[in-house]
Every structure is written in C-alpha cells, then in structure tokens.
Scaffold this motif. Structure first.
Motif, PDB file in Angstrom:
ATOM      1  N   GLY A 117       2.218  12.095 -52.191  1.00 33.06           N
ATOM      2  CA  GLY A 117       3.045  10.923 -51.867  1.00 33.06           C
ATOM      3  C   GLY A 117       4.258  11.308 -51.061  1.00 33.06           C
ATOM      4  N   GLU A 133       5.113   5.906 -50.838  1.00 30.68           N
ATOM      5  CA  GLU A 133       3.660   6.016 -50.888  1.00 30.68           C
ATOM      6  C   GLU A 133       3.263   7.015 -51.964  1.00 30.68           C
ATOM      7  OE1 GLU A 133      -0.168   7.045 -47.998  1.00 30.68           O
ATOM      8  OE2 GLU A 133       1.877   7.029 -47.193  1.00 30.68           O
ATOM      9  N   VAL A 134       2.390   6.585 -52.866  1.00 25.37           N
ATOM     10  CA  VAL A 134       1.893   7.440 -53.953  1.00 25.37           C
ATOM     11  C   VAL A 134       0.370   7.338 -53.976  1.00 25.37           C
ATOM     12  CG1 VAL A 134       1.905   7.897 -56.419  1.00 25.37           C
ATOM     13  CG2 VAL A 134       3.998   7.095 -55.296  1.00 25.37           C
ATOM     14  N   ASN A 153      -4.555   4.685 -53.306  1.00 25.38           N
ATOM     15  CA  ASN A 153      -3.384   4.699 -52.434  1.00 25.38           C
ATOM     16  C   ASN A 153      -2.537   3.467 -52.683  1.00 25.38           C
ATOM     17  OD1 ASN A 153      -2.187   3.786 -49.528  1.00 25.38           O
ATOM     18  ND2 ASN A 153      -2.101   6.006 -49.811  1.00 25.38           N
ATOM     19  N   THR A 155       1.183   1.733 -51.554  1.00 24.49           N
ATOM     20  CA  THR A 155       2.282   1.818 -50.585  1.00 24.49           C
ATOM     21  C   THR A 155       3.177   0.597 -50.730  1.00 24.49           C
ATOM     22  OG1 THR A 155       0.856   3.001 -49.036  1.00 24.49           O
ATOM     23  CG2 THR A 155       2.884   2.080 -48.165  1.00 24.49           C
TER      24      THR A 155
END
Length: 512
Positions: A117, A133-134, A153, A155
C-alpha cells in the motif's frame, strides 16, 4: 699382625659382597615392575575398566612424583571434546542455517500472504489531494505448477470537490502446459533441498567423527609421552643403582675407579632423556587441552586401560560396512541424486512455454459526481513463448548431464579409495599385532638379560660396561613395546575412521 690384617681385609670384602648381592636382589623386582608397567589406552569405551593400579601413571613413588594433576581418562576426554570442542560447536552453528534453508525450500507450496500500500499527499495546480491505497494479497504455487494470485485492492482519495472510494477483488490463475508443468518438475527443488540436508547431516557426522578421532590420538600421545617419561626416569634409577654397585666393587678393589666415571656419565645421559621427555609431555598436554577447549594452564594426567585385543580384519566383512557407513561415499550418492534432478529440470527447460490463464476483477466504486458503479471484469486465454534458436537453454542440459556423469565417476573413485584405505589399514593392524607380540617377548628377554647380567657381575663374571649395554637394550625394548601398543590402538582408531563407525563405536548419538 699381618694375619690379623689379612683376616680383617677378608671380612671386609665378604661384607662388601654381601651388600652388593643385597643391592642386586633389591633392584631386580623394581626392574621387573618398571618393565611390566606399560599401560596403553583401549580403543573401546565400553570395555571394563581395569583397577586403578593398572592405569598410567604408575603408583610407584617415582611415578607419583613425575605426574600430578587431574586424571583424565579417554572416555572423559571424548565427553569434554563433544561438549567444548570449537570445531564441533561451529559445525552445530552452521546446522542452524542449513536447517532453515531446508525450511525455506519446503515452504515453496505454502500460501504466501502480504500487504502492500501507499499514502500520498500531493498538490497539483493549487489543488490538494490525499490518496490511500491498501492491497492485502495471497499467492499460491501448486505442485502441478499452477499459480494462484488473489488481492483485494482498496483505494480512497480526497480532494477539493471530489472524493472517491473503490474496492475490488482481483483473482488470477495460470497453469503451465509444457515448461514448468508437472509434479516431478515442481517438486525437484524440494527433493534437492532434502538431499542437501542429508548431505549436511553426513558432514556434521564426519566433522564430529574426525574431531573425536583427533582427541583420541591426542590423548594417547599424551599417555605415551607420560610413559616415555616414566621409562626414562626408571632408566635413571637403574643407572644410579648400578653406580652404587660400581662404587661398592671399587671399594672392594674388584674394578678400577674409572668405572665410576662411566657410570656417572651414563646417569647424566639418562637425565637428559628425562628432560626431553618432560618437554614432550608438556607439548602434548597443551595440544589436548586446546582440542578440549580447556584452560591451557590446567594440570591433567592421561590415564587409561592397558588392554588390547586382536580384531577381525576380514575385508569381506569390513568393506560392506565402509560402503554403508562412510560419510563421503553416502554423500556422493546423494549428490548423484541431486544431479539427476538437475537433468530433469534442464530437460523441462527445453520445452515451449505454453500456459492457460484466467483473470477476474470484482468490486465497486463510488464518489462525488460519479455515483456508485460496480466492477466486473474478466479475461481468459492461452499464453505461449516459443524460442527459435536459444542455445543457452540447451547449455543447461549439457552442463547438467556432464555434472551427473562426473558425479558417477567420482563415486567410483571414492569407492576405490575406500577399498584401498580399508585394505591397507587392515593389513597394518595385522602387522602391528604381530609386532606387539614380538615387542612384548623382546622386552621380557631384555629384562631377564639385565637381571642375569647383574647376578654375573655380583659373582665377578661380568663387567659394568656389559650391564650398561644391556640396560640400554632394555630401555630401547621398553620404548619399542610402548610404541607397538600405542601404534596398534591408533591403527584401530584409524580403521574405525575409514569404516565410518567411530560414532557407533563410542555410542555417540548426535542430537540434531
């Protein structure tokens, strides 16, 4: 008056001869004990221990004066070496890294989890924005060669007048059809690592065995040097006793006074041997202490049993044992198996790279000005790569085949070397056993010759020169007997090493 003086002189001579005879009789038992006490360590720790009186050093007053310190048996030395020796400790430290390497190889088909991330703060044309973002994910390789990737994902972004958020799951699957496909190909790295682990274990055993053998030889070297010192001191004592007899004979007028000078010179020569033997004892003591990683200032005295027995040295019995127990031979067998796996991988590399794959992306997205949208993407297909004239992959197969063939030749060379070593050492053991029997007989005869010659000297039928010559022969025969016994037992230790049975002989079970 002359008759009285003659009778007085005759009485004095009779008294002198009586004293000389008593001195000879007192010397003989001491000489016998000195010649018979030649303790030598036994090559087997599980043999019964002899009583302390049979251990080196001697219990005589001379022996007690020569040696002082903590008694260290061969069993004790091996135990301390296993616990303290630096080479063995270093080998176990290396095993920590080696075992972890196997663990990494066997983790090849375990799901691999991870999180990636980023957080970004930026300013573009006067507009500030923040993005987070992770993506947690997992990847998996199967034993057929298929790879599975999954990621989620997420975001989120914030900026003036436009905030967005998206979350989607991504799945990807790929299955090779030619190159990289199949159980044998994908398990080859794991099998190779396991074979490598077996080789590492054999190397550990080899290291421990070699160190134990080195400690045994060092202990026997100290034991032999202590015995040499004791024999040298016994030679000094016998020379001093001979000087006493010589002075008595000179007083009686039976020999010339110059005989005493020769006897004194012989004593000084024997004392020089004592000093040289003491230096050898000190050198061997330091070597043994260093192997045991003990304080070099420690005072130790090597003691061990004197028993030795003939062993069966039949090549038909010994050679199969060596081929099944020798660490270098078994290790080379494992290396050949590793090279065979290398050929399997190299052959697989010659195939085309053809794979089936499928991808999918599912999720949703929402934000100011765009509302809420769903995400449902997918793809599937066939991917291939066909090399036309890439010789580098063919080189892998050529190299793997050459390595395999060389490994087989090396195994033959090792087998031939083992047979040559076993045959040579077995022959040496037999010859040393015969030498030991001859040395024991020679020592007994040399002792008897000295005793008889002293009796002849007392009777006036010999000379002190002849007695000194026989004393030198006795000293030489004693050293030969000691060397024969130590040499025979060292040959047994060497044979143990060449058979790969040192640890089994000493009942050592390595805890790895």
């Amino acid at each position: 008056m002359e008759r009285v003086q003659h009778r007085t002189t005759r009485a004095f001579r009779v008294l002198t001869f009586s004293l000389v005879a008593c001195s000879v009789l007192m010397l003989q038992p001491n000489d016998i004990r000195a010649a018979q006490k030649i303790p030598v360590p036994t090559p087997r720790p599980d043999q019964e221990r002899t009583p302390p009186k049979n251990e080196m050093p001697s219990a005589s007053a001379a022996g007690t004066a020569l040696f002082s310190g903590v008694k260290l048996s061969l069993d004790d030395a091996v135990f301390l070496g296993l616990r303290n020796n630096r080479t063995i400790r270093s080998a176990y430290i290396d095993r920590t890294s080696q075992k972890f390497g196997l663990r990494v190889a066997e983790d090849r088909f375990t799901p691999q989890f991870g999180i990636s991330g980023n957080v970004t703060r930026q300013r573009i044309f006067g507009v500030d924005s923040t993005t987070i973002e992770v993506t947690p994910g997992v990847s998996l390789l199967t034993k057929t060669g298929a790879s599975l990737d999954f990621a989620w994902n997420t975001t989120a972004s914030w900026q003036d007048g436009a905030n967005e958020f998206s979350s989607a799951a991504q799945i990807g699957i790929e299955q090779p059809l030619l190159r990289g496909a199949g159980f044998d190909v994908n398990m080859a790295p794991v099998k190779s690592a396991r074979l490598g682990e077996l080789v590492h274990k054999l190397r550990l055993k080899a290291t421990v065995s070699e160190t134990v053998a080195t400690i045994i030889l060092a202990h026997r070297a100290l034991l032999a040097s202590q015995q040499e010192l004791q024999l040298a001191q016994a030679a000094v004592d016998r020379s001093q006793d001979l000087l006493t007899i010589t002075n008595a004979l000179i007083t009686a007028g039976r020999i010339a006074p110059m005989e005493a000078i020769q006897a004194q010179a012989d004593i000084e020569r024997q004392k020089l041997r004592v000093l040289q033997a003491k230096q050898t004892v000190e050198t061997n003591r330091l070597s043994l202490l260093d192997l045991l990683a003990l304080d070099l200032g420690a005072k130790i005295v090597a003691v061990e049993n004197i028993d030795s027995k003939k062993v069966n040295t039949s090549i038909a019995r010994l050679l199969p044992i060596a081929l099944s127990e020798r660490y270098d031979y078994m290790g080379q067998v494992y290396v050949i198996e590793q090279n065979r796996l290398g050929i399997t991988l190299a052959k697989n590399e010659q195939l085309w790279d053809v794979s089936l794959y499928a991808q999918a992306r599912l999720g949703g997205q929402r934000g100011e000005g765009i509302g809420s949208n769903s995400i449902a993407d997918g793809a599937a297909g066939l991917r291939f790569t066909i090399p036309i004239n890439d010789l580098s992959r063919q080189q892998q197969l050529v190299d793997a085949t050459a390595s395999y063939q060389n490994a087989e030749l090396q195994l033959e060379a090792i087998r031939s070397g083992i047979e040559m070593q076993v045959r040579g050492t077995a022959s040496q053991v037999n010859l040393l056993w015969q030498q030991l029997a001859i040395a024991e007989k020679a020592s007994e005869l040399a002792l008897q010759a000295v005793v008889i010659e002293k009796a002849k000297l007392n009777a006036g039928r010999s000379t002190t020169f002849q007695v000194r010559s026989l004393e030198d022969s006795l000293r030489e025969s004693e050293s030969q007997l000691l060397n024969a016994r130590i040499g025979y037992l060292n040959a047994l230790t060497q044979l143990d090493m060449q058979l790969g049975t040192t640890l089994a002989t000493w009942h050592i079970d390595l805890k790895d």
